[in-house]
Design an enzyme around this catalytic site. Structure first.
Site, PDB file in Angstrom:
ATOM      1  N   ARG A   1      40.495  43.163  36.916  1.00  0.00           N
ATOM      2  CA  ARG A   1      39.861  41.788  36.883  1.00  0.00           C
ATOM      3  C   ARG A   1      38.370  41.693  36.521  1.00  0.00           C
ATOM      4  O   ARG A   1      37.973  42.820  36.644  1.00  0.00           O
ATOM      5  CB  ARG A   1      40.267  41.670  38.540  1.00  0.00           C
ATOM      6  CG  ARG A   1      39.889  40.280  38.697  1.00  0.00           C
ATOM      7  CD  ARG A   1      39.955  39.563  40.389  1.00  0.00           C
ATOM      8  NE  ARG A   1      41.299  39.793  40.697  1.00  0.00           N
ATOM      9  CZ  ARG A   1      41.561  40.196  42.014  1.00  0.00           C
ATOM     10  NH1 ARG A   1      40.715  41.111  42.577  1.00  0.00           N
ATOM     11  NH2 ARG A   1      43.543  40.014  41.606  1.00  0.00           N
TER      12      ARG A   1
ATOM     13  N   ARG B   1      38.348  50.081  34.022  1.00  0.00           N
ATOM     14  CA  ARG B   1      36.640  49.557  34.188  1.00  0.00           C
ATOM     15  C   ARG B   1      35.630  50.037  32.577  1.00  0.00           C
ATOM     16  O   ARG B   1      36.227  51.397  32.951  1.00  0.00           O
ATOM     17  CB  ARG B   1      35.842  49.041  34.826  1.00  0.00           C
ATOM     18  CG  ARG B   1      36.815  47.703  35.332  1.00  0.00           C
ATOM     19  CD  ARG B   1      36.096  47.477  36.734  1.00  0.00           C
ATOM     20  NE  ARG B   1      36.731  46.913  37.922  1.00  0.00           N
ATOM     21  CZ  ARG B   1      37.382  45.687  37.870  1.00  0.00           C
ATOM     22  NH1 ARG B   1      36.790  45.108  36.374  1.00  0.00           N
ATOM     23  NH2 ARG B   1      38.310  45.281  38.948  1.00  0.00           N
TER      24      ARG B   1
ATOM     25  N   TYR C   1      27.764  53.896  42.574  1.00  0.00           N
ATOM     26  CA  TYR C   1      29.101  54.329  42.713  1.00  0.00           C
ATOM     27  C   TYR C   1      28.805  55.444  43.009  1.00  0.00           C
ATOM     28  O   TYR C   1      28.537  56.632  42.196  1.00  0.00           O
ATOM     29  CB  TYR C   1      30.246  53.579  42.217  1.00  0.00           C
ATOM     30  CG  TYR C   1      30.370  51.960  42.062  1.00  0.00           C
ATOM     31  CD1 TYR C   1      29.081  51.433  42.275  1.00  0.00           C
ATOM     32  CD2 TYR C   1      31.830  52.285  42.412  1.00  0.00           C
ATOM     33  CE1 TYR C   1      29.647  49.754  42.532  1.00  0.00           C
ATOM     34  CE2 TYR C   1      31.455  50.751  41.691  1.00  0.00           C
ATOM     35  CZ  TYR C   1      30.901  49.841  41.948  1.00  0.00           C
ATOM     36  OH  TYR C   1      30.834  48.748  41.624  1.00  0.00           O
TER      37      TYR C   1
ATOM     38  N   HIS D   1      32.472  55.381  47.275  1.00  0.00           N
ATOM     39  CA  HIS D   1      33.919  54.802  46.369  1.00  0.00           C
ATOM     40  C   HIS D   1      34.373  55.628  46.324  1.00  0.00           C
ATOM     41  O   HIS D   1      36.044  55.647  45.891  1.00  0.00           O
ATOM     42  CB  HIS D   1      33.188  54.578  44.947  1.00  0.00           C
ATOM     43  CG  HIS D   1      34.149  53.658  44.115  1.00  0.00           C
ATOM     44  ND1 HIS D   1      34.709  54.528  43.222  1.00  0.00           N
ATOM     45  CD2 HIS D   1      34.479  52.227  44.159  1.00  0.00           C
ATOM     46  CE1 HIS D   1      35.602  53.299  42.462  1.00  0.00           C
ATOM     47  NE2 HIS D   1      35.497  52.020  43.536  1.00  0.00           N
TER      48      HIS D   1
ATOM     49  N   ASN E   1      29.419  39.220  46.181  1.00  0.00           N
ATOM     50  CA  ASN E   1      30.787  39.503  46.713  1.00  0.00           C
ATOM     51  C   ASN E   1      31.035  38.308  47.147  1.00  0.00           C
ATOM     52  O   ASN E   1      32.312  38.306  47.507  1.00  0.00           O
ATOM     53  CB  ASN E   1      30.114  40.295  48.027  1.00  0.00           C
ATOM     54  CG  ASN E   1      30.190  41.786  47.781  1.00  0.00           C
ATOM     55  OD1 ASN E   1      30.018  42.153  46.712  1.00  0.00           O
ATOM     56  ND2 ASN E   1      29.877  42.458  48.538  1.00  0.00           N
TER      57      ASN E   1
ATOM     58  N   HIS F   1      46.487  51.884  37.174  1.00  0.00           N
ATOM     59  CA  HIS F   1      44.526  52.164  38.128  1.00  0.00           C
ATOM     60  C   HIS F   1      44.004  53.988  37.551  1.00  0.00           C
ATOM     61  O   HIS F   1      42.469  54.175  38.604  1.00  0.00           O
ATOM     62  CB  HIS F   1      44.426  52.135  38.881  1.00  0.00           C
ATOM     63  CG  HIS F   1      43.463  51.566  39.703  1.00  0.00           C
ATOM     64  ND1 HIS F   1      42.986  52.105  41.050  1.00  0.00           N
ATOM     65  CD2 HIS F   1      42.235  51.033  40.103  1.00  0.00           C
ATOM     66  CE1 HIS F   1      41.453  52.140  41.329  1.00  0.00           C
ATOM     67  NE2 HIS F   1      41.238  50.776  40.856  1.00  0.00           N
TER      68      HIS F   1
ATOM     69  N   ARG G   1      34.733  52.300  53.714  1.00  0.00           N
ATOM     70  CA  ARG G   1      33.784  51.281  53.267  1.00  0.00           C
ATOM     71  C   ARG G   1      33.579  50.252  54.008  1.00  0.00           C
ATOM     72  O   ARG G   1      33.474  49.486  54.371  1.00  0.00           O
ATOM     73  CB  ARG G   1      33.019  51.294  52.075  1.00  0.00           C
ATOM     74  CG  ARG G   1      31.966  51.138  51.521  1.00  0.00           C
ATOM     75  CD  ARG G   1      32.190  51.162  50.217  1.00  0.00           C
ATOM     76  NE  ARG G   1      32.345  49.534  49.882  1.00  0.00           N
ATOM     77  CZ  ARG G   1      33.671  50.063  48.489  1.00  0.00           C
ATOM     78  NH1 ARG G   1      33.356  51.319  48.044  1.00  0.00           N
ATOM     79  NH2 ARG G   1      34.393  48.820  48.225  1.00  0.00           N
TER      80      ARG G   1
END
EC number: 2.7.4.1
Length: 718
Positions: free
Chosen positions: A413, A383, A476, A600, A61, A443, A572
């Site tokens: 990304r 993704r 997730y 998530h 992270n 997204h 979160r």
């Protein structure tokens, strides 16, 4: 950890309109979140290798944070951009505060590693970096080095005839100061460690003995430099600016991204990690060649790159890990002999990942690919991972003659390169690949299947809060919503037309789409709660998000608090809102859940004039966090849950369980710091609850294992 951004409480009363008193800095809030992740490495209730996993995650992270967020601030300083943050800090001020917090996190990481290294040894996993190994293991390790490592390494002298080599992003290297024995000449040699080599090496043999790659090379370096005496050595690691900026007038988006990915590998050095006892001569060379005034220098006394510890986590010791967990397959689909369309046609379905298998999403697309009555498939891909069964299903559909459209987001990304590869493969199979908008990311997570049934067509949709990614779906927590609702189907078609043809929908029946109307929908619902509170009606807002940074949404929530609306937020990660401040947010509570799974899913719930939770509560799932980028610069969707069963499952099971959790929860304090919640007399762990109870979704009733325990708010519990 004190959040580094604390403001004394008396200042809240004196400067209530001041930015620092109203808002928490985004970057420092993220560092506070990563400190909570790191704290789990010292959580004695977790198995040992899981604690090591959290230490590794905190390192991964932090790497991304430095490569993206800090690099962005450095770029602003260099270009003379003095844009202040939500709390009123300039880029220069933020960088100074970040460096202080990052150094503190690195200190905590090293302390955690020291503790875990000793515990690993007690459990039979030896870390041999600074420990002698028995003669037989030493011989095996030496032979491994000579046979497997030396052929891959390329020592390079640093002198006028050999310019300083390029060190790639996340590159690990060593510098050696050598004296030639025959003439006493001193030289400096660099050895760069190829990324293909493991970060930690397991010494051959039955016993688990690990040594870091840099210590392995140093231990046997004399074999690489015959005729030289090693005077000193040191390991280092480089992080570079890894953000990608795309000009809005880019003519060829694919070509532009391929070029940008290459540039990213050579970005400015943002962070340089050095061993604390680095050889002074070699260090001077390294700093001269790589460091600048903007480079953060980290000195470590034994841990370079915590991210690499994941190699040790893979050790086959199930006794030192969480008990294995196999997600359930939705019972409702099984009741229809695996026919996803029949199950959805009967009633909407909500799937709660990872407790219920993501495989049902893939099966939905696989069935669509094989079904002769399916005419068209449309799919967003943000993704998808490097082994994507979703991609395989779309290719199979195209090869079966279906009309298949895939919206592939190139700007995801660190997945840009993989997405370019998938796009090429899809196009070769006959899929119509669309890259969406140049200046907005797509997204939203949406699948649309058009199926011929009798004399008409029916649209089946999947709306998700997470990605179509085979790895993240196992760790997730996300929601998958399947529906054949005609209104939602028409709205989904409008969404795809918007992305593929830039045809902005004038009106949608159910979906709220950003950047068109999602922000307005949130404002509308918050304002309704304010209106109800002022009218003396019950008023409350529950929300579960990954991040809350948008000033407009925060100010709306402050206004709701001041009007008497009870606001319960499960955030979160980043939260720029200050909770529990008298006169500003005394009716707002913010908590963060850090545990076995990464929270998530994104959910909003509004009381709507009656006590929450109830059948009249307005409930929405969304792909968007409450961030300016999601609301103004991304294509996102927010979906109302109108089906009673689905509505109640999300509100009264998923969302309520998150609010009730005490074992994995941290509560935000008014100064921005977080404190771990006390478990209380009746501790509750929402992850354990979802893992050990029968299916909460995919079926309206209870399974044979028994009824799902009913959750209820206890006074003072939330």
């Amino acid at each position: 950890m004190s959040s580094q951004i604390a403001v004394p409480l008396d200042e809240f009363y004196e400067h209530s309109a001041d930015s620092a008193a109203r808002y928490i800095n985004r970057e420092l809030s993220w560092l506070e979140f990563n400190t909570r992740v790191l704290a789990e490495a010292r959580n004695e209730s977790y198995p040992l290798l899981e604690r090591l996993r959290f230490l590794s995650i905190s390192g991964s992270n932090l790497d991304e944070f430095m490569m993206i967020r800090v690099a962005g601030l450095v770029g602003q300083v260099q270009r003379g951009i003095d844009r202040v943050s939500i709390d009123g800090q300039s880029p220069t001020q933020q960088i100074a505060a970040i460096r202080e917090a990052v150094l503190e996190i690195n200190t905590r990481q090293r302390a955690a590693w020291t503790e875990l290294r000793g515990l690993l040894g007690d459990a039979g996993i030896t870390i041999a970096d600074h420990v002698r190994v028995e003669p037989s293991r030493y011989t095996a390790l030496k032979n491994y080095f000579l046979d497997e490592i030396v052929p891959v390494l390329t020592p390079q002298a640093l002198d006028p005839a050999h310019p300083f080599p390029f060190v790639a992003n996340e590159g690990l290297g060593l510098l050696f100061t050598l004296t030639r024995e025959k003439d006493g000449a001193q030289i400096v040699e660099m050895v760069l460690v190829p990324s293909a080599l493991p970060r930690w090496v397991r010494v051959p043999g039955d016993k688990a003995v690990y040594i870091s790659m840099e210590r392995l090379i140093c231990r046997f370096a004399d074999h690489m430099f015959p005729g030289f005496r090693i005077e000193g050595d040191g390991a280092f690691r480089v992080l570079r600016d890894s953000d990608i900026e795309i000009e809005e007038e880019a003519e060829d988006l694919v070509r532009t991204f391929r070029s940008a990915i290459q540039r990213r590998r050579r970005g400015q050095v943002i962070q340089l990690e050095l061993e604390e006892d680095f050889d002074p001569v070699a260090e001077a060379v390294l700093l001269d060649q790589l460091a600048s005034d903007e480079t953060t220098i980290i000195r470590s006394d034994g841990l370079i790159g915590a991210k690499g510890l994941s190699d040790i986590v893979d050790e086959d010791r199930p006794d030192l890990k969480f008990p294995s967990y196999s997600p359930r397959y939705p019972e409702r689909v099984l009741e229809h002999d695996g026919d996803c369309f029949a199950a959805i046609r009967e009633k909407d379905i909500i799937i709660h990942h990872p407790y219920e298998s993501f495989e049902v999403v893939v099966d939905f697309l696989r069935q669509a690919a094989k079904d002769p009555d399916v005419v068209a498939i449309k799919q967003t891909l943000y993704r998808a991972g490097n082994q994507s069964s979703v991609i395989t299903a779309l290719i199979a559909a195209a090869e079966a003659g279906k009309s298949v459209t895939a919206v592939v987001e190139l700007k995801a990304r660190f997945d840009e390169e993989q997405n370019l590869l998938w796009a090429s493969k899809l196009e070769r199979a006959g899929v119509q690949v669309i890259y969406g908008f140049v200046d907005w990311k797509t997204h939203a997570k949406v699948s649309l299947v058009l199926r011929r049934e009798g004399t008409r067509f029916r649209t089946y949709c999947h709306f998700g809060t997470g990605n179509y990614h085979p790895v993240t779906t196992k760790i997730y927590t996300d929601l998958s919503y399947f529906t054949a609702d005609a209104k939602l189907g028409r709205d989904a078609a409008r969404l795809f037309n918007f992305v593929t043809g830039y045809v902005e929908p004038r009106k949608t029946g159910q979906l709220a789409i950003s950047p068109i109307g999602l922000r307005a929908k949130i404002y509308e619902r918050v304002d309704k709660e304010i209106e109800n509170a002022r009218a003396g009606k019950p008023a409350a807002i529950w929300a579960k998000l990954n991040s809350l940074t948008d000033q407009g949404v925060i100010d709306r929530l402050y206004a709701a608090s001041q009007a008497g609306v009870e606001v319960q937020l499960v955030i979160r990660g980043i939260c720029c809102l200050r909770a529990g401040v008298p006169g500003l947010s005394e009716n707002i509570r913010v908590k963060s859940i850090i545990g076995r799974f990464l929270e998530h899913s994104r959910i909003w719930a509004f009381a709507n004039g009656v006590n929450i939770p109830s059948a009249k509560t307005k409930v929405y799932i969304t792909s968007a966090d409450a961030m300016s980028r999601n609301l103004d610069r991304r294509v996102e969707v927010m979906v109302p849950l109108r089906n009673k069963t689905v509505h109640d499952q999300v509100l009264q099971q998923v969302l309520l369980a998150n609010l009730l959790d005490t074992e994995q929860s941290w509560e935000q304090q008014p100064d921005g710091a977080y404190a771990r919640m006390e478990p209380g007399d009746k501790p509750f762990n929402c992850h354990r609850y979802f893992m050990t109870n029968p299916s909460l979704s995919g079926r309206g009733g209870a399974l044979e294992a028994g009824a799902v325990p009913k959750l209820a708010l206890r006074k003072g519990a939330v």
